[in-house]
Design an enzyme around this catalytic site. Structure first.
Site, PDB file in Angstrom:
ATOM      1  N   CYS A 108      14.091  11.109   5.736  1.00 32.83           N
ATOM      2  CA  CYS A 108      14.151  10.817   7.170  1.00 32.83           C
ATOM      3  C   CYS A 108      15.559  11.011   7.720  1.00 32.83           C
ATOM      4  CB  CYS A 108      13.701   9.386   7.416  1.00 32.83           C
ATOM      5  SG  CYS A 108      14.698   8.207   6.488  1.00 32.83           S
ATOM      6  N   LYS A 113       0.858  -1.186   0.000  1.00 34.77           N
ATOM      7  CA  LYS A 113       0.000   0.000   0.000  1.00 34.77           C
ATOM      8  C   LYS A 113       0.892   1.232   0.000  1.00 34.77           C
ATOM      9  CE  LYS A 113      -1.725   2.844   2.744  1.00 34.77           C
ATOM     10  NZ  LYS A 113      -1.593   4.085   1.934  1.00 34.77           N
ATOM     11  N   GLU A 121      10.567   1.487  10.198  1.00 35.08           N
ATOM     12  CA  GLU A 121      11.548   2.548   9.915  1.00 35.08           C
ATOM     13  C   GLU A 121      10.802   3.863  10.107  1.00 35.08           C
ATOM     14  OE1 GLU A 121      13.357   1.717   6.092  1.00 35.08           O
ATOM     15  OE2 GLU A 121      14.615   0.202   7.034  1.00 35.08           O
ATOM     16  N   GLU A 138      10.405  16.655  15.036  1.00 36.53           N
ATOM     17  CA  GLU A 138      10.671  16.441  13.614  1.00 36.53           C
ATOM     18  C   GLU A 138       9.761  17.353  12.785  1.00 36.53           C
ATOM     19  OE1 GLU A 138       9.167  12.885  11.564  1.00 36.53           O
ATOM     20  OE2 GLU A 138      11.137  12.633  10.662  1.00 36.53           O
TER      21      GLU A 138
HETATM   22  P1  NAD Z   1       2.684   8.345   7.709  1.00 38.62           P
HETATM   23  O1  NAD Z   1       3.045   7.540   8.894  1.00 38.62           O
HETATM   24  O2  NAD Z   1       1.653   9.388   7.857  1.00 38.62           O
HETATM   25  O3  NAD Z   1       2.190   7.420   6.515  1.00 38.62           O
HETATM   26  C1  NAD Z   1       2.975   6.367   6.012  1.00 38.62           C
HETATM   27  C2  NAD Z   1       2.070   5.319   5.401  1.00 38.62           C
HETATM   28  O4  NAD Z   1       1.292   4.710   6.415  1.00 38.62           O
HETATM   29  C3  NAD Z   1       1.087   5.845   4.369  1.00 38.62           C
HETATM   30  O5  NAD Z   1       1.007   4.899   3.317  1.00 38.62           O
HETATM   31  C4  NAD Z   1      -0.208   5.913   5.142  1.00 38.62           C
HETATM   32  O6  NAD Z   1      -1.367   5.796   4.339  1.00 38.62           O
HETATM   33  C5  NAD Z   1      -0.077   4.710   6.043  1.00 38.62           C
HETATM   34  N1  NAD Z   1      -0.850   4.748   7.283  1.00 38.62           N
HETATM   35  C6  NAD Z   1      -1.129   5.813   8.053  1.00 38.62           C
HETATM   36  N2  NAD Z   1      -1.811   5.429   9.152  1.00 38.62           N
HETATM   37  C7  NAD Z   1      -1.957   4.088   9.090  1.00 38.62           C
HETATM   38  C8  NAD Z   1      -2.568   3.100   9.922  1.00 38.62           C
HETATM   39  N3  NAD Z   1      -3.153   3.425  11.077  1.00 38.62           N
HETATM   40  N4  NAD Z   1      -2.517   1.814   9.531  1.00 38.62           N
HETATM   41  C9  NAD Z   1      -1.912   1.463   8.385  1.00 38.62           C
HETATM   42  N5  NAD Z   1      -1.332   2.343   7.543  1.00 38.62           N
HETATM   43  C10 NAD Z   1      -1.339   3.642   7.895  1.00 38.62           C
HETATM   44  O7  NAD Z   1       4.058   8.972   7.183  1.00 38.62           O
HETATM   45  P2  NAD Z   1       4.283   9.987   5.987  1.00 38.62           P
HETATM   46  O8  NAD Z   1       3.759  11.332   6.387  1.00 38.62           O
HETATM   47  O9  NAD Z   1       3.793   9.353   4.750  1.00 38.62           O
HETATM   48  O10 NAD Z   1       5.890  10.040   5.900  1.00 38.62           O
HETATM   49  C11 NAD Z   1       6.686  10.932   6.643  1.00 38.62           C
HETATM   50  C12 NAD Z   1       7.251  10.255   7.866  1.00 38.62           C
HETATM   51  O11 NAD Z   1       7.948   9.080   7.471  1.00 38.62           O
HETATM   52  C13 NAD Z   1       8.281  11.089   8.604  1.00 38.62           C
HETATM   53  O12 NAD Z   1       8.058  10.956   9.981  1.00 38.62           O
HETATM   54  C14 NAD Z   1       9.610  10.449   8.236  1.00 38.62           C
HETATM   55  O13 NAD Z   1      10.638  10.614   9.165  1.00 38.62           O
HETATM   56  C15 NAD Z   1       9.222   9.008   8.113  1.00 38.62           C
HETATM   57  N6  NAD Z   1      10.177   8.265   7.280  1.00 38.62           N
HETATM   58  C16 NAD Z   1      11.058   7.406   7.890  1.00 38.62           C
HETATM   59  C17 NAD Z   1      12.002   6.707   7.120  1.00 38.62           C
HETATM   60  C18 NAD Z   1      12.999   5.755   7.737  1.00 38.62           C
HETATM   61  O14 NAD Z   1      13.629   5.018   6.994  1.00 38.62           O
HETATM   62  N7  NAD Z   1      13.178   5.734   9.039  1.00 38.62           N
HETATM   63  C19 NAD Z   1      12.014   6.883   5.757  1.00 38.62           C
HETATM   64  C20 NAD Z   1      11.106   7.767   5.168  1.00 38.62           C
HETATM   65  C21 NAD Z   1      10.175   8.466   5.944  1.00 38.62           C
HETATM   66  O1  6OD Z   2      18.509   4.479   1.358  1.00 38.04           O
HETATM   67  C1  6OD Z   2      17.702   3.701   1.885  1.00 38.04           C
HETATM   68  O2  6OD Z   2      17.773   2.480   1.771  1.00 38.04           O
HETATM   69  C2  6OD Z   2      16.612   4.235   2.695  1.00 38.04           C
HETATM   70  N1  6OD Z   2      15.817   3.320   3.288  1.00 38.04           N
HETATM   71  C3  6OD Z   2      16.429   5.561   2.822  1.00 38.04           C
HETATM   72  C4  6OD Z   2      15.430   6.144   3.616  1.00 38.04           C
HETATM   73  C5  6OD Z   2      15.249   7.470   3.588  1.00 38.04           C
HETATM   74  C6  6OD Z   2      14.225   8.105   4.338  1.00 38.04           C
HETATM   75  O3  6OD Z   2      13.571   9.041   3.958  1.00 38.04           O
END
Ligand code: NAD
Ligand code: 6OD
Length: 486
Positions: free
Chosen positions: A288, A178, A254, A390
């Site tokens: 992130c 998804k 993640e 954040e």
């Molecule tokens: P989000 O958590 O709002 O959404 C991520 C996904 O989860 C979307 O597909 C959303 O539809 C789904 N989702 C939301 N609530 C849900 C639920 N209750 N059950 C199942 N699915 C659900 O995040 P975002 O706004 O899309 O992305 C930004 C965030 O992602 C930031 O906090 C960023 O730091 C984090 N991020 C982390 C990494 C990492 O590797 N650690 C990488 C990229 C982004």
């Molecule tokens: O480089 C990657 O494999 C990875 N997972 C990056 C994540 C970035 C977050 O926004």
């Protein structure tokens, strides 16, 4: 209007909700496609197709044949890179220079690395003595975990989706993915790729929708899903973790970050400024791994702030295809309002604005887009919201430090622990400081330099588990011990 469809059991289809939602181009605010929202019963069909595929022709492929198919997926993404590029840019508004150098090639690279790894995977064996002297042999064997639910965010859509889909498939699992509701297009295109290379129907499925009360929640709650891999916000990860505990299912998380960069006085200042521009403003700060907290040793603080501010002001917003564009928009108006609220919080907390702090003039054609200026603050306290929380935008706060101990303390004083960066020419210092930083990923004199075999993930509230290389293979396989008495 272009339609983005669900992909279930090898076929593209509408959602049985009958509802469609808009995919919006963040550069202009214009709708560029309409997306079919999957219902609970669509998710159910996708999961059932994925379960059935676990015992079909997919399961009968040898490891080498499966790896060859995964390599073919990578080749097919490369062949269609212009289509993927166009879709990714329409969904995210990111500069083409970035998407063509990073997002799309990494989509293919993710499949290549895990195809190579699974075909070369060695298992362990432990010969043992038995009381009767006959002996026995223990060996470990891996099998697919089953149906993997993959949920990903909007910032690096193809890169992050394939970072999970590729190892899951390479290990012989089946997948229901998804993508984020903000960026559904490239994940949907993967259906065509799978069909083109002969991946059996049901092995790979895509459902579109939102989180709570929609496809995301339906997928995580479905008991036919054996494990869930999620990238996104910490609060969402906590919710998914609670749901995954029903049925004691595995989860890989993640999550968010508030990463620190430590700039020591002995660094190469030019490299540190250039590197911190990248680590703060790449993808408009929506990575992130971006550094929203920068700590600079006092003797070079003023020089760093002055050069860094000038470099940030030189970043150029604009249309993705313009070669001069170096920074894109935020993903949505909702996200822009969140980022702008931190501009206000910084102002009321008495920040000095080194650069930015507002909305840039991008001309009439782009005025409906979700633009903000790259923004740098100094003078805030460590517990103020812009420094502690954040933001996930093109922002950072710069503060001085006076000793190595203080720098480590400041970096670690966060509930998050995803990544950290150290800028120093002193190798001994690099070795001394890095292990003391509470983060899953530490870069020294660089940022986001990736070797896909290495462990990737965060400590504290930045995640649970690691992916990458053998760490992904651990998550996407079930390991069993077989003991044979001689
Ligand atoms: P989000 O958590 O709002 O959404 C991520 C996904 O989860 C979307 O597909 C959303 O539809 C789904 N989702 C939301 N609530 C849900 C639920 N209750 N059950 C199942 N699915 C659900 O995040 P975002 O706004 O899309 O992305 C930004 C965030 O992602 C930031 O906090 C960023 O730091 C984090 N991020 C982390 C990494 C990492 O590797 N650690 C990488 C990229 C982004
Ligand atoms: O480089 C990657 O494999 C990875 N997972 C990056 C994540 C970035 C977050 O926004």
């Amino acid at each position: 209007m272009k339609q983005v469809l669900n992909f279930i059991d090898g076929n593209y289809q509408d959602g049985s909700t009958g509802r469609w939602f808009d995919a919006v181009n963040p550069c202009t605010g214009q709708v560029h496609a309409t997306v079919a929202e999957a219902s609970g019963s669509d998710v159910d069909r996708a999961v059932n197709a994925a379960r059935a595929a676990l015992t079909g022709p997919w399961a009968k492929l040898s490891r080498a044949a499966r790896a060859a198919m995964i390599q073919a997926i990578a080749d097919e993404i490369d062949r269609r890179s212009a289509i993927f590029l166009e879709a990714e840019i329409a969904d995210t508004g990111k500069p083409q220079s970035l998407a063509s150098a990073v997002d799309i090639p990494r989509g293919a690279a993710n499949f290549r690395i895990f195809a190579d790894m699974t075909v070369n995977l060695a298992e362990h064996a432990w010969p043992m003595d038995t009381p009767d002297g006959a002996g026995a042999l223990n060996y470990s064997a891996r099998s697919p975990k089953g149906v993997i639910g993959v949920i990903s965010p909007w910032n690096l859509p193809l890169l992050l989706m394939t970072w999970k889909i590729a190892p899951a498939l390479a290990c012989g699992n089946t997948v229901v993915a998804k993508p984020s509701e903000e960026t559904p297009s490239t994940c949907a295109l993967l259906g065509d790729v799978m069909n083109a290379v002969g991946v059996p129907p049901g092995v790979f499925n895509v459902v579109h929708g939102f989180g709570p009360g929609s496809a995301g929640e339906a997928l995580t709650m479905h008991r036919g899903v054996d494990a869930i891999t999620f990238t996104g916000e910490t609060r969402t990860g906590e919710a998914i973790s609670r749901v995954a505990s029903t049925g004691a299912r595995d989860v890989s998380l993640e999550l968010g970050g508030k990463n620190a960069s430590l700039v020591f006085a002995d660094c190469d200042l030019e490299a540190a400024v250039e590197g911190t521009i990248r680590s703060t403003f790449t993808n408009c700060g929506q990575v992130c791994l971006c550094t929203e907290r920068v700590y600079v040793e006092r003797p070079i603080f003023d020089a760093f702030v002055e050069r860094f501010g000038r470099a940030a002001q030189a970043l150029k917003p604009g249309v993705p295809k313009d070669r001069e564009t170096t920074i894109g928009p935020l993903i949505s108006e909702e996200h822009r309002q969140k980022v702008l609220s931190y501009f206000d919080k910084a102002a009321s907390a008495g920040a000095t604005v080194v650069s930015g702090g507002g909305i840039p003039d991008v001309g009439p054609e782009l005025s409906g887009g979700f633009w903000v200026e790259p923004t740098i603050w100094t003078g805030l306290s460590e517990d103020s919201a812009p420094v502690a929380e954040e933001v996930f935008g093109p922002v950072c706060h710069i503060a001085p430090f006076d000793s190595e101990e203080e720098a480590i303390h400041l970096a670690n004083a966060s509930p998050y622990g995803l990544a950290a960066v150290v800028w120093t020419r002193d190798l001994a210092r690099a070795h001394r400081v890095s292990p003391q930083l509470e983060a899953g990923i530490i870069w020294v004199n660089t940022w986001n330099l990736r070797d896909l075999r290495t462990p990737f993930g965060g400590s504290k509230q930045s995640g649970v588990g690691r992916e990458g290389g053998v760490y992904s293979l651990e998550f996407y396989t079930e390991i069993k011990n077989i003991c044979i008495k001689m």
